[in-house]
Design an enzyme around this catalytic site. Structure first.
Site, PDB file in Angstrom:
ATOM      1  N   GLU A  75       0.826  -1.198   0.000  1.00 13.33           N
ATOM      2  CA  GLU A  75       0.000   0.000   0.000  1.00 13.33           C
ATOM      3  C   GLU A  75       0.868   1.258   0.000  1.00 13.33           C
ATOM      4  O   GLU A  75       1.970   1.265   0.542  1.00 13.33           O
ATOM      5  CB  GLU A  75      -0.921  -0.007   1.227  1.00 13.33           C
ATOM      6  CG  GLU A  75      -1.961  -1.107   1.114  1.00 13.33           C
ATOM      7  CD  GLU A  75      -2.886  -1.213   2.321  1.00 13.33           C
ATOM      8  OE1 GLU A  75      -4.074  -1.463   2.106  1.00 13.33           O
ATOM      9  OE2 GLU A  75      -2.428  -1.056   3.464  1.00 13.33           O
ATOM     10  N   CYS A  83       3.252   8.605   1.291  1.00 10.68           N
ATOM     11  CA  CYS A  83       3.835   7.629   2.209  1.00 10.68           C
ATOM     12  C   CYS A  83       4.010   6.319   1.442  1.00 10.68           C
ATOM     13  O   CYS A  83       3.020   5.753   0.963  1.00 10.68           O
ATOM     14  CB  CYS A  83       2.885   7.454   3.388  1.00 10.68           C
ATOM     15  SG  CYS A  83       3.417   6.216   4.563  1.00 10.68           S
ATOM     16  N   CYS A 140       6.539  -6.913   7.052  1.00 12.50           N
ATOM     17  CA  CYS A 140       7.729  -6.464   7.788  1.00 12.50           C
ATOM     18  C   CYS A 140       8.196  -7.624   8.655  1.00 12.50           C
ATOM     19  O   CYS A 140       7.376  -8.306   9.259  1.00 12.50           O
ATOM     20  CB  CYS A 140       7.374  -5.261   8.669  1.00 12.50           C
ATOM     21  SG  CYS A 140       8.799  -4.511   9.486  1.00 12.50           S
ATOM     22  N   CYS A 150       6.654  -5.141  15.758  1.00 14.81           N
ATOM     23  CA  CYS A 150       6.308  -4.165  16.784  1.00 14.81           C
ATOM     24  C   CYS A 150       4.866  -4.447  17.204  1.00 14.81           C
ATOM     25  O   CYS A 150       3.990  -4.622  16.347  1.00 14.81           O
ATOM     26  CB  CYS A 150       6.473  -2.755  16.240  1.00 14.81           C
ATOM     27  SG  CYS A 150       8.164  -2.461  15.651  1.00 14.81           S
ATOM     28  N   CYS A 206       1.756  -2.455  15.785  1.00  9.54           N
ATOM     29  CA  CYS A 206       1.716  -2.161  14.341  1.00  9.54           C
ATOM     30  C   CYS A 206       1.035  -3.274  13.565  1.00  9.54           C
ATOM     31  O   CYS A 206       1.405  -4.439  13.682  1.00  9.54           O
ATOM     32  CB  CYS A 206       3.144  -1.963  13.831  1.00  9.54           C
ATOM     33  SG  CYS A 206       3.250  -1.753  12.045  1.00  9.54           S
ATOM     34  N   CYS A 213      -1.136   5.837  10.032  1.00 10.92           N
ATOM     35  CA  CYS A 213       0.128   5.191  10.415  1.00 10.92           C
ATOM     36  C   CYS A 213      -0.116   3.861  11.084  1.00 10.92           C
ATOM     37  O   CYS A 213      -0.890   3.765  12.024  1.00 10.92           O
ATOM     38  CB  CYS A 213       0.867   5.995  11.468  1.00 10.92           C
ATOM     39  SG  CYS A 213       1.451   7.547  10.963  1.00 10.92           S
TER      40      CYS A 213
HETATM   41  N1  SAH Z   1       9.125   0.446   9.711  1.00 10.87           N
HETATM   42  C1  SAH Z   1       9.407   1.820   9.832  1.00 10.87           C
HETATM   43  C2  SAH Z   1       8.504   2.712   9.026  1.00 10.87           C
HETATM   44  C3  SAH Z   1       7.034   2.405   8.975  1.00 10.87           C
HETATM   45  S1  SAH Z   1       5.983   2.782  10.326  1.00 10.87           S
HETATM   46  C4  SAH Z   1       9.362   2.239  11.275  1.00 10.87           C
HETATM   47  O1  SAH Z   1       8.900   1.476  12.086  1.00 10.87           O
HETATM   48  O2  SAH Z   1       9.832   3.321  11.571  1.00 10.87           O
HETATM   49  C5  SAH Z   1       5.713   4.542  10.415  1.00 10.87           C
HETATM   50  C6  SAH Z   1       5.440   4.986  11.864  1.00 10.87           C
HETATM   51  O3  SAH Z   1       4.137   4.604  12.322  1.00 10.87           O
HETATM   52  C7  SAH Z   1       6.426   4.376  12.837  1.00 10.87           C
HETATM   53  O4  SAH Z   1       6.858   5.316  13.766  1.00 10.87           O
HETATM   54  C8  SAH Z   1       5.566   3.328  13.503  1.00 10.87           C
HETATM   55  O5  SAH Z   1       6.112   2.947  14.725  1.00 10.87           O
HETATM   56  C9  SAH Z   1       4.248   4.020  13.597  1.00 10.87           C
HETATM   57  N2  SAH Z   1       3.116   3.132  13.865  1.00 10.87           N
HETATM   58  C10 SAH Z   1       3.032   1.807  13.613  1.00 10.87           C
HETATM   59  N3  SAH Z   1       1.822   1.329  13.991  1.00 10.87           N
HETATM   60  C11 SAH Z   1       1.139   2.378  14.478  1.00 10.87           C
HETATM   61  C12 SAH Z   1      -0.196   2.534  14.996  1.00 10.87           C
HETATM   62  N4  SAH Z   1      -1.027   1.507  15.043  1.00 10.87           N
HETATM   63  N5  SAH Z   1      -0.583   3.761  15.395  1.00 10.87           N
HETATM   64  C13 SAH Z   1       0.255   4.808  15.287  1.00 10.87           C
HETATM   65  N6  SAH Z   1       1.497   4.721  14.804  1.00 10.87           N
HETATM   66  C14 SAH Z   1       1.943   3.530  14.411  1.00 10.87           C
HETATM   67 FE1  SF4 Z   2       7.805  -2.980  10.902  1.00 12.63          FE
HETATM   68 FE2  SF4 Z   2       5.588  -1.825  11.824  1.00 12.63          FE
HETATM   69 FE3  SF4 Z   2       7.714  -2.094  13.421  1.00 12.63          FE
HETATM   70 FE4  SF4 Z   2       7.788  -0.336  11.392  1.00 12.63          FE
HETATM   71  S1  SF4 Z   2       6.442  -0.241  13.159  1.00 12.63           S
HETATM   72  S2  SF4 Z   2       9.404  -1.819  11.989  1.00 12.63           S
HETATM   73  S3  SF4 Z   2       6.550  -1.447   9.835  1.00 12.63           S
HETATM   74  S4  SF4 Z   2       6.499  -3.771  12.517  1.00 12.63           S
END
Ligand code: SAH
Ligand code: SF4
Length: 393
Positions: free
Chosen positions: A117, A130, A137, A141, A144, A370
């Site tokens: 996406e 974006c 991934c 996390c 996420c 995000c």
């Molecule tokens: N993998 C990279 C970039 C993608 S995520 C990273 O982790 O930095 C972009 C941002 O959105 C990151 O800061 C991530 O931690 C945040 N993010 C992920 N899941 C989220 C959620 N459910 N609500 C708000 N922010 C979130």
């Molecule tokens: Fe991967 Fe989501 Fe963690 Fe970013 S925030 S490193 S996309 S698992």
């Protein structure tokens, strides 16, 4: 899956760029040197190669043409030769959703039928695209949605640049012949904040960003590109030296105990190790400040004590703290902090001398905010051989 078994190593496949159906090579995403080599291999005389690279580059990335036939400053038989060997391919748009707030989410199909996406976020006087760097991934996390997707593969440089081209196609943002370059860009900024960990796909991300930054094409400067990483420490200095873009760090916690749970890569490179790498970034990249992203999770990382620890930890690093209200997804194990809590946190950070904007969630109604991205490529985790076989390469 529990965090204790979360993979924190790179185990993904990058695909070669031959298109399976036609055998033609996709020019999108090739660096200038790679393009030159490819043109020579296809029969372009060596002494003309540099000029041909320049001409084709402009057609593809400045004018956005998709057919060699449209490259009117090239001889007809040379266009035919290009057509036999090469293609100008973008990912296929499967669906496009438009949110009530104007945010656009594209579901894109790439080789192998895999899906990623990209999200376009229009704002006053600018627009941010974006983009994704991986399908899924490997990191997990816990807040996420992307981290719950099983199938993971690296995008090629062409698939990364292709996302930018798809958005410009959709927005009608290629200049018409005769026009100068576009002044008020619809896609004025790019953030690598979609699916995937960009620093686990370093070479492809770097090559793609070099294509995007190239002044004779899409020409978005390095200060308009922000790469977000969860903290792949060994690649941070390389990002400064080889890309030079803005850096955002998914920080999210102020103790290793909490960060281990939220961002499992912290068990490999902890807060102290990460901060040490960040201290060198502004000098190495000649950039102003680092963005610290901090997702606000109710009762987990949002106390006054967290805010105070945060500013203490980053003391001395030119920084801005981007507070992200948690965006929910089906089955998510957290809740968004209350608004008053977010404001109180922001206030402490602000009073310590840091900009502390609260990121307004965009496109929530289409699950484009995000951390909500996750394509339906919801199959079992596959071996490299299986992914390769599936893509026909
Ligand atoms: N993998 C990279 C970039 C993608 S995520 C990273 O982790 O930095 C972009 C941002 O959105 C990151 O800061 C991530 O931690 C945040 N993010 C992920 N899941 C989220 C959620 N459910 N609500 C708000 N922010 C979130
Ligand atoms: Fe991967 Fe989501 Fe963690 Fe970013 S925030 S490193 S996309 S698992």
């Amino acid at each position: 899956m529990t965090n204790a078994t979360a993979p924190i190593t790179q185990d993904v496949l990058t695909l070669p760029r031959k298109l399976p159906d036609t055998g033609r090579i996709n020019l999108v995403g090739l660096t200038r040197d790679q393009l030159r080599d490819a043109l020579i291999a296809a029969g372009t005389p060596e002494k003309q190669a540099r000029m041909r690279v320049g001409q084709i580059w402009q057609w593809v990335y400045h004018w956005g043409v998709r057919e060699f036939g449209a490259m009117t400053n090239l001889a007809k038989d040379y266009r035919a030769l290009l057509d036999r060997h090469f293609a100008i391919e973008r990912p296929e748009v499967v669906t496009r959703q438009i949110s009530a707030d104007g945010t656009r989410k594209y579901l894109l199909r790439i080789a192998g039928g895999h899906e990623v996406e990209a999200v376009y976020i229009p704002e006053e006087g600018r627009g941010t695209l974006c983009i994704s760097s991986q399908v899924g991934c490997t990191l997990t996390c816990s807040f996420c949605h992307t981290g719950t997707q099983k199938l993971v593969r690296n995008l090629t440089a062409g698939e990364i640049v292709g996302q930018v081209m798809v958005a410009r196609d959709d927005l009608g943002e290629w200049p018409e012949p005769g026009e100068g370059s576009i002044q008020d860009r619809l896609v004025s900024n790019i953030v690598l904040m979609g699916m995937g960990e960009p620093l686990y796909n370093f070479e492809n991300v770097r090559d793609a960003m070099r294509v995007v930054m190239d002044g004779e094409g899409i020409a978005l400067g390095r200060r308009r590109i922000t790469l977000s990483t969860s903290g792949v420490v060994p690649e941070i200095a390389r990002t400064a030296e080889e890309i030079g873009c803005q850096l955002a760090i998914s920080f999210h916690a102020t103790t290793d105990e909490v960060r281990d749970r939220l961002v499992p890569i912290n068990r490999k490179w902890n807060i102290a190790t990460l901060l040490a790498a960040l201290r060198d970034y502004p000098r190495l990249s000649n950039s102003e400040r680092i963005t610290f992203e901090y997702v606000m999770l109710k009762g987990v990382n949002d106390s006054d004590a967290d805010a105070r620890r945060l500013v203490k930890l980053i003391a001395g690093i030119p920084a801005k703290i981007n507070l992200i209200p948690f965006n929910e997804w089906p089955g998510a194990p957290y809740q968004r902090s209350d608004w008053e809590r977010i404001e109180a946190f922001a206030d402490i950070v602000y009073k310590a001398g840091y900009a502390s904007p609260i990121r307004t969630p965009r496109g929530e109604d289409i699950m484009a905010a995000c951390g909500q991205l996750k394509s339906a490529t919801e199959r079992a985790r596959k071996s490299r051989a299986e992914i390769a076989a599936e893509t026909g390469l």
